[in-house]
Design an enzyme around this catalytic site. Structure first.
Site, mmCIF file in Angstrom:
data_model
loop_
_atom_site.group_PDB
_atom_site.id
_atom_site.type_symbol
_atom_site.label_atom_id
_atom_site.label_comp_id
_atom_site.label_asym_id
_atom_site.label_seq_id
_atom_site.Cartn_x
_atom_site.Cartn_y
_atom_site.Cartn_z
ATOM 1 N N TRP A 78 0.827 -1.221 0.000
ATOM 2 C CA TRP A 78 0.000 0.000 0.000
ATOM 3 C C TRP A 78 0.852 1.258 0.000
ATOM 4 O O TRP A 78 0.566 2.215 -0.728
ATOM 5 C CB TRP A 78 -0.979 0.002 1.172
ATOM 6 C CG TRP A 78 -2.087 -0.981 0.933
ATOM 7 C CD1 TRP A 78 -2.330 -2.132 1.621
ATOM 8 C CD2 TRP A 78 -3.086 -0.923 -0.113
ATOM 9 N NE1 TRP A 78 -3.402 -2.787 1.072
ATOM 10 C CE2 TRP A 78 -3.881 -2.078 0.021
ATOM 11 C CE3 TRP A 78 -3.356 -0.029 -1.135
ATOM 12 C CZ2 TRP A 78 -4.951 -2.343 -0.841
ATOM 13 C CZ3 TRP A 78 -4.425 -0.285 -2.000
ATOM 14 C CH2 TRP A 78 -5.201 -1.438 -1.837
ATOM 15 N N ASP A 148 -1.306 7.080 6.071
ATOM 16 C CA ASP A 148 -2.408 6.234 5.621
ATOM 17 C C ASP A 148 -2.749 5.319 6.797
ATOM 18 O O ASP A 148 -1.957 4.452 7.166
ATOM 19 C CB ASP A 148 -1.957 5.418 4.403
ATOM 20 C CG ASP A 148 -3.024 4.434 3.928
ATOM 21 O OD1 ASP A 148 -4.084 4.341 4.586
ATOM 22 O OD2 ASP A 148 -2.793 3.759 2.914
ATOM 23 N N LYS A 172 -12.799 -0.592 6.927
ATOM 24 C CA LYS A 172 -12.249 -1.508 7.920
ATOM 25 C C LYS A 172 -12.913 -1.250 9.272
ATOM 26 O O LYS A 172 -13.778 -2.001 9.679
ATOM 27 C CB LYS A 172 -10.732 -1.344 8.038
ATOM 28 C CG LYS A 172 -9.936 -2.173 7.068
ATOM 29 C CD LYS A 172 -9.926 -1.667 5.685
ATOM 30 C CE LYS A 172 -8.935 -2.459 4.843
ATOM 31 N NZ LYS A 172 -8.964 -2.108 3.456
#
Ligand code: PMP
Length: 336
Positions: A78, A148, A172
Protein backbone atom coordinates in the site's frame (compact mmCIF):
# COMPACT_ATOMS: atom_id res chain seq x y z
CA UNK A 1 -34.25 5.09 11.06
CA UNK A 2 -34.08 3.74 7.51
CA UNK A 3 -37.77 4.54 6.85
CA UNK A 4 -38.14 7.39 9.35
CA UNK A 5 -35.03 9.27 10.44
CA UNK A 6 -35.41 11.03 13.79
CA UNK A 7 -39.21 11.03 13.42
CA UNK A 8 -38.80 13.37 10.43
CA UNK A 9 -41.07 11.31 8.20
CA UNK A 10 -38.15 10.96 5.77
CA UNK A 11 -36.15 7.79 5.41
CA UNK A 12 -32.40 7.95 5.76
CA UNK A 13 -31.92 6.93 2.13
CA UNK A 14 -34.28 9.56 0.72
CA UNK A 15 -33.66 12.54 2.99
CA UNK A 16 -31.90 15.50 1.35
CA UNK A 17 -28.31 15.93 2.42
CA UNK A 18 -29.12 19.64 2.72
CA UNK A 19 -31.90 19.06 5.24
CA UNK A 20 -31.58 19.95 8.92
CA UNK A 21 -32.27 16.30 9.71
CA UNK A 22 -29.22 15.14 7.81
CA UNK A 23 -27.18 18.05 9.13
CA UNK A 24 -27.65 16.68 12.62
CA UNK A 25 -26.38 13.28 11.43
CA UNK A 26 -23.14 14.75 10.14
CA UNK A 27 -22.68 17.11 13.06
CA UNK A 28 -22.91 14.26 15.51
CA UNK A 29 -20.62 12.04 13.41
CA UNK A 30 -17.93 14.71 13.44
CA UNK A 31 -18.38 15.48 17.11
CA UNK A 32 -18.09 11.77 17.97
CA UNK A 33 -14.96 11.02 15.98
CA UNK A 34 -13.36 14.13 17.46
CA UNK A 35 -14.17 12.83 20.90
CA UNK A 36 -13.10 9.23 20.20
CA UNK A 37 -9.71 10.21 18.74
CA UNK A 38 -9.23 13.37 20.84
CA UNK A 39 -8.79 15.42 17.66
CA UNK A 40 -7.30 18.81 18.59
CA UNK A 41 -9.20 22.00 17.77
CA UNK A 42 -6.77 23.06 15.07
CA UNK A 43 -7.59 20.05 12.90
CA UNK A 44 -10.37 19.68 10.36
CA UNK A 45 -12.16 16.36 9.99
CA UNK A 46 -13.29 15.79 6.41
CA UNK A 47 -15.57 13.06 5.08
CA UNK A 48 -14.61 12.58 1.43
CA UNK A 49 -15.10 10.05 -1.36
CA UNK A 50 -12.75 8.06 -3.57
CA UNK A 51 -11.26 5.86 -0.88
CA UNK A 52 -7.73 5.97 0.46
CA UNK A 53 -6.59 5.47 -3.13
CA UNK A 54 -7.76 8.93 -4.15
CA UNK A 55 -5.87 10.35 -1.18
CA UNK A 56 -2.67 8.94 -2.72
CA UNK A 57 -3.13 11.73 -5.30
CA UNK A 58 -5.00 14.22 -3.10
CA UNK A 59 -2.10 14.48 -0.65
CA UNK A 60 0.49 15.73 -3.18
CA UNK A 61 -2.10 17.90 -4.94
CA UNK A 62 -3.06 19.56 -1.65
CA UNK A 63 0.36 19.91 -0.09
CA UNK A 64 2.89 20.49 -2.86
CA UNK A 65 3.88 22.02 -6.17
CA UNK A 66 5.19 19.86 -9.02
CA UNK A 67 8.84 20.75 -8.36
CA UNK A 68 8.59 19.80 -4.68
CA UNK A 69 9.86 16.62 -3.06
CA UNK A 70 8.16 14.37 -0.51
CA UNK A 71 9.58 11.46 1.47
CA UNK A 72 7.92 8.05 1.34
CA UNK A 73 8.78 5.04 3.48
CA UNK A 74 7.60 1.90 1.72
CA UNK A 75 6.84 -0.94 4.08
CA UNK A 76 4.47 -2.97 1.90
CA UNK A 77 2.28 -2.82 -1.17
CA UNK A 78 0.00 0.00 0.00
CA UNK A 79 2.77 2.47 0.75
CA UNK A 80 4.38 1.47 -2.55
CA UNK A 81 1.12 2.28 -4.31
CA UNK A 82 0.92 5.61 -2.53
CA UNK A 83 4.48 6.46 -3.62
CA UNK A 84 3.77 5.30 -7.17
CA UNK A 85 0.74 7.55 -7.48
CA UNK A 86 2.54 10.51 -5.89
CA UNK A 87 5.33 10.23 -8.50
CA UNK A 88 2.85 11.51 -11.06
CA UNK A 89 2.62 14.80 -9.16
CA UNK A 90 5.98 15.54 -7.54
CA UNK A 91 9.45 14.16 -6.83
CA UNK A 92 9.24 11.17 -4.56
CA UNK A 93 12.21 10.34 -2.37
CA UNK A 94 11.91 6.79 -1.09
CA UNK A 95 13.54 7.41 2.28
CA UNK A 96 13.49 3.72 3.18
CA UNK A 97 12.11 0.59 1.56
CA UNK A 98 11.44 -2.76 3.19
CA UNK A 99 11.76 -4.86 0.02
CA UNK A 100 15.16 -6.33 0.95
CA UNK A 101 13.54 -7.38 4.24
CA UNK A 102 10.75 -8.98 2.19
CA UNK A 103 8.47 -6.45 3.91
CA UNK A 104 8.65 -8.62 7.01
CA UNK A 105 10.17 -5.84 9.10
CA UNK A 106 10.29 -2.05 9.12
CA UNK A 107 13.68 -0.64 8.11
CA UNK A 108 15.45 0.83 11.15
CA UNK A 109 14.46 4.53 11.33
CA UNK A 110 18.13 5.38 11.97
CA UNK A 111 18.79 4.35 8.34
CA UNK A 112 15.99 6.40 6.74
CA UNK A 113 17.34 8.98 4.30
CA UNK A 114 14.86 11.80 4.56
CA UNK A 115 15.20 14.86 2.37
CA UNK A 116 15.74 18.16 4.22
CA UNK A 117 13.43 19.97 1.82
CA UNK A 118 10.67 17.36 1.77
CA UNK A 119 7.19 18.84 2.07
CA UNK A 120 5.96 15.84 4.02
CA UNK A 121 6.88 12.30 5.08
CA UNK A 122 4.36 9.62 4.14
CA UNK A 123 3.90 6.35 6.06
CA UNK A 124 1.32 3.57 5.92
CA UNK A 125 0.86 2.92 9.61
CA UNK A 126 -0.53 -0.57 9.02
CA UNK A 127 0.20 -2.56 5.90
CA UNK A 128 -2.97 -4.57 5.42
CA UNK A 129 -1.57 -7.26 3.14
CA UNK A 130 1.81 -8.07 4.65
CA UNK A 131 0.71 -7.44 8.25
CA UNK A 132 3.35 -4.90 9.30
CA UNK A 133 2.38 -2.08 11.66
CA UNK A 134 4.21 0.85 13.24
CA UNK A 135 3.74 0.47 16.98
CA UNK A 136 5.94 3.49 17.58
CA UNK A 137 5.94 6.07 14.85
CA UNK A 138 9.48 7.49 14.79
CA UNK A 139 10.29 11.20 14.68
CA UNK A 140 12.89 11.47 11.94
CA UNK A 141 11.86 14.52 9.97
CA UNK A 142 10.68 18.07 10.55
CA UNK A 143 8.29 17.78 7.62
CA UNK A 144 4.62 17.12 8.41
CA UNK A 145 3.80 13.46 8.84
CA UNK A 146 1.16 12.12 6.45
CA UNK A 147 -0.30 8.78 7.44
CA UNK A 148 -2.41 6.23 5.62
CA UNK A 149 -4.32 4.74 8.54
CA UNK A 150 -6.91 2.85 6.48
CA UNK A 151 -6.49 -0.44 8.30
CA UNK A 152 -5.53 0.79 11.76
CA UNK A 153 -7.63 3.86 12.51
CA UNK A 154 -9.91 3.35 15.53
CA UNK A 155 -8.03 0.19 16.53
CA UNK A 156 -6.14 1.99 19.33
CA UNK A 157 -5.47 5.49 20.65
CA UNK A 158 -3.38 7.76 18.43
CA UNK A 159 -1.77 11.13 19.05
CA UNK A 160 -3.35 13.13 16.24
CA UNK A 161 -1.17 16.14 17.04
CA UNK A 162 1.88 14.32 15.67
CA UNK A 163 0.41 14.27 12.16
CA UNK A 164 -0.18 16.81 9.42
CA UNK A 165 -2.67 14.60 7.59
CA UNK A 166 -4.30 11.30 8.52
CA UNK A 167 -6.45 9.54 5.96
CA UNK A 168 -8.40 6.30 5.99
CA UNK A 169 -10.89 4.52 3.78
CA UNK A 170 -13.90 3.62 5.90
CA UNK A 171 -14.40 -0.02 5.17
CA UNK A 172 -12.25 -1.51 7.92
CA UNK A 173 -12.99 0.06 11.30
CA UNK A 174 -15.16 3.06 10.38
CA UNK A 175 -18.20 1.83 8.48
CA UNK A 176 -19.43 0.96 4.99
CA UNK A 177 -17.20 1.54 1.96
CA UNK A 178 -17.78 4.82 0.16
CA UNK A 179 -16.54 7.36 2.65
CA UNK A 180 -13.00 8.39 3.51
CA UNK A 181 -12.00 10.18 6.68
CA UNK A 182 -9.28 12.81 6.33
CA UNK A 183 -7.97 14.65 9.39
CA UNK A 184 -5.92 17.70 8.39
CA UNK A 185 -4.04 20.24 10.46
CA UNK A 186 -5.38 23.70 9.69
CA UNK A 187 -2.09 25.21 8.56
CA UNK A 188 -1.98 22.68 5.69
CA UNK A 189 -5.36 23.60 4.25
CA UNK A 190 -4.20 26.37 1.93
CA UNK A 191 -1.37 24.79 -0.01
CA UNK A 192 -3.39 23.13 -2.78
CA UNK A 193 -2.44 23.49 -6.40
CA UNK A 194 -4.78 25.61 -8.42
CA UNK A 195 -5.88 22.62 -10.54
CA UNK A 196 -6.78 20.40 -7.55
CA UNK A 197 -10.32 19.11 -8.06
CA UNK A 198 -12.73 20.77 -5.63
CA UNK A 199 -14.00 17.52 -4.15
CA UNK A 200 -10.51 16.59 -2.97
CA UNK A 201 -9.36 20.13 -2.13
CA UNK A 202 -9.02 20.15 1.65
CA UNK A 203 -9.79 23.89 1.98
CA UNK A 204 -12.85 23.73 -0.28
CA UNK A 205 -14.20 20.67 1.51
CA UNK A 206 -13.46 22.08 4.97
CA UNK A 207 -15.37 25.25 4.12
CA UNK A 208 -18.26 23.23 2.67
CA UNK A 209 -18.45 20.91 5.69
CA UNK A 210 -17.48 18.07 3.30
CA UNK A 211 -20.58 18.77 1.20
CA UNK A 212 -19.52 20.66 -1.88
CA UNK A 213 -21.41 17.90 -3.68
CA UNK A 214 -23.71 15.07 -2.61
CA UNK A 215 -21.99 12.94 0.05
CA UNK A 216 -22.48 9.19 0.60
CA UNK A 217 -25.19 9.80 3.17
CA UNK A 218 -25.75 6.24 4.28
CA UNK A 219 -22.05 5.49 4.83
CA UNK A 220 -21.69 8.74 6.78
CA UNK A 221 -24.63 7.90 8.98
CA UNK A 222 -23.35 4.41 9.77
CA UNK A 223 -19.87 5.79 10.49
CA UNK A 224 -21.48 8.04 13.10
CA UNK A 225 -23.10 5.00 14.70
CA UNK A 226 -19.76 3.20 14.79
CA UNK A 227 -18.14 6.16 16.56
CA UNK A 228 -20.98 6.08 19.06
CA UNK A 229 -20.49 2.34 19.54
CA UNK A 230 -16.83 2.93 20.41
CA UNK A 231 -17.87 5.50 23.00
CA UNK A 232 -20.37 3.05 24.49
CA UNK A 233 -17.74 0.32 24.65
CA UNK A 234 -15.71 2.61 26.89
CA UNK A 235 -13.69 4.58 24.35
CA UNK A 236 -10.68 4.02 22.18
CA UNK A 237 -8.38 2.90 25.01
CA UNK A 238 -10.74 0.00 25.79
CA UNK A 239 -10.88 -0.93 22.12
CA UNK A 240 -7.09 -0.76 21.95
CA UNK A 241 -6.65 -3.12 24.89
CA UNK A 242 -9.13 -5.52 23.33
CA UNK A 243 -7.24 -5.49 20.04
CA UNK A 244 -3.89 -6.00 21.76
CA UNK A 245 -5.36 -9.07 23.49
CA UNK A 246 -7.03 -10.45 20.36
CA UNK A 247 -3.89 -10.20 18.23
CA UNK A 248 -1.65 -11.37 21.10
CA UNK A 249 -3.61 -14.60 21.44
CA UNK A 250 -3.17 -15.47 17.78
CA UNK A 251 0.53 -14.63 17.66
CA UNK A 252 1.15 -16.60 20.85
CA UNK A 253 -0.58 -19.65 19.37
CA UNK A 254 1.37 -19.36 16.11
CA UNK A 255 4.68 -18.93 17.92
CA UNK A 256 3.98 -21.92 20.18
CA UNK A 257 3.48 -24.16 17.15
CA UNK A 258 5.93 -25.41 14.54
CA UNK A 259 3.01 -26.13 12.22
CA UNK A 260 1.97 -22.47 11.82
CA UNK A 261 4.27 -19.58 11.04
CA UNK A 262 4.08 -15.79 10.93
CA UNK A 263 7.24 -14.32 9.39
CA UNK A 264 6.85 -10.74 10.65
CA UNK A 265 9.36 -9.15 13.04
CA UNK A 266 7.58 -9.27 16.43
CA UNK A 267 8.35 -5.56 16.92
CA UNK A 268 6.00 -4.61 14.10
CA UNK A 269 3.36 -7.29 13.90
CA UNK A 270 -0.03 -5.92 12.92
CA UNK A 271 -2.89 -5.98 15.40
CA UNK A 272 -5.42 -6.01 12.56
CA UNK A 273 -4.08 -8.33 9.85
CA UNK A 274 -2.28 -11.53 10.76
CA UNK A 275 -0.88 -13.49 7.84
CA UNK A 276 0.23 -17.04 8.54
CA UNK A 277 1.48 -20.03 6.63
CA UNK A 278 1.42 -23.77 7.22
CA UNK A 279 4.66 -25.74 7.41
CA UNK A 280 3.04 -27.96 4.76
CA UNK A 281 1.73 -25.48 2.12
CA UNK A 282 0.08 -28.36 0.24
CA UNK A 283 -2.46 -28.34 3.09
CA UNK A 284 -3.50 -24.71 2.43
CA UNK A 285 -6.53 -25.70 0.38
CA UNK A 286 -7.57 -28.28 3.00
CA UNK A 287 -7.20 -25.70 5.75
CA UNK A 288 -9.35 -23.20 3.88
CA UNK A 289 -12.02 -25.76 3.05
CA UNK A 290 -12.24 -27.15 6.57
CA UNK A 291 -12.17 -23.72 8.19
CA UNK A 292 -15.07 -22.65 5.99
CA UNK A 293 -16.96 -25.75 7.04
CA UNK A 294 -16.36 -24.59 10.63
CA UNK A 295 -17.89 -21.19 9.73
CA UNK A 296 -14.54 -19.43 9.78
CA UNK A 297 -14.67 -17.35 6.63
CA UNK A 298 -12.33 -15.14 4.62
CA UNK A 299 -9.09 -16.70 5.85
CA UNK A 300 -7.45 -16.96 2.43
CA UNK A 301 -4.29 -14.85 2.31
CA UNK A 302 -4.05 -11.93 -0.06
CA UNK A 303 -3.13 -13.05 -3.58
CA UNK A 304 0.19 -11.16 -3.33
CA UNK A 305 1.46 -13.23 -0.40
CA UNK A 306 -0.62 -16.43 -0.39
CA UNK A 307 -1.10 -18.57 2.71
CA UNK A 308 -3.71 -17.46 5.22
CA UNK A 309 -4.63 -14.14 6.78
CA UNK A 310 -6.81 -13.44 9.78
CA UNK A 311 -8.11 -9.88 9.48
CA UNK A 312 -9.45 -9.07 12.90
CA UNK A 313 -10.89 -5.57 12.75
CA UNK A 314 -12.95 -4.09 15.58
CA UNK A 315 -16.06 -5.89 14.34
CA UNK A 316 -14.47 -9.28 15.07
CA UNK A 317 -15.38 -10.28 18.62
CA UNK A 318 -12.95 -12.06 20.89
CA UNK A 319 -15.10 -15.19 20.60
CA UNK A 320 -14.19 -15.24 16.89
CA UNK A 321 -10.50 -15.37 17.81
CA UNK A 322 -11.14 -18.20 20.26
CA UNK A 323 -13.06 -20.14 17.61
CA UNK A 324 -10.20 -19.71 15.14
CA UNK A 325 -7.61 -20.87 17.66
CA UNK A 326 -9.67 -23.90 18.59
CA UNK A 327 -9.95 -24.81 14.93
CA UNK A 328 -6.22 -24.27 14.34
CA UNK A 329 -5.31 -26.54 17.25
CA UNK A 330 -7.64 -29.27 16.04
CA UNK A 331 -6.39 -28.94 12.48
CA UNK A 332 -2.78 -29.27 13.62
CA UNK A 333 -3.67 -32.38 15.65
CA UNK A 334 -5.29 -33.98 12.62
CA UNK A 335 -2.75 -32.96 9.98
CA UNK A 336 0.42 -31.88 11.77
N1 PMP B 1 -4.27 1.80 2.12
C1 PMP B 1 -4.41 0.70 2.87
C2 PMP B 1 -3.49 0.50 4.04
C3 PMP B 1 -5.43 -0.22 2.58
O1 PMP B 1 -5.58 -1.31 3.33
C4 PMP B 1 -6.29 0.02 1.50
C5 PMP B 1 -7.43 -0.90 1.16
N2 PMP B 1 -7.33 -2.19 1.56
C6 PMP B 1 -6.08 1.17 0.72
C7 PMP B 1 -5.07 2.04 1.08
C8 PMP B 1 -6.94 1.48 -0.45
O2 PMP B 1 -8.15 1.90 0.06
P1 PMP B 1 -9.45 2.16 -0.81
O3 PMP B 1 -9.86 0.82 -1.35
O4 PMP B 1 -10.39 2.75 0.18
O5 PMP B 1 -9.07 3.10 -1.90
Amino acid sequence: ELPNLDESGFGLLEVSHRSPTFQSVIDSAEERIRRVLSVPEDYEVLFLQGGATLQFAAVPLNLTDPADTADYVTTGNWSKKAAGEAKRYLNVNVAADGSNLHYEAIPDPATWRVNDDAKYLHLAINETVVGVEFHDVPSVSNAPLVADMSSTILSRPIDVSRYGVIYAGAQKNIGPAGITVVIVREDLLDRARQETPAVINYRVMADAESMSNTPPTFAWYVAGLVFEWIMKEGGIAVIGERNRRKAGKIYAAIDASSFYNNPIDPACRSWMNIPFTLSAPELDAVFLRESEEADLLNLKGHRLVGGMRASIYNAMPEAGIDALLKFMTEFETRHG
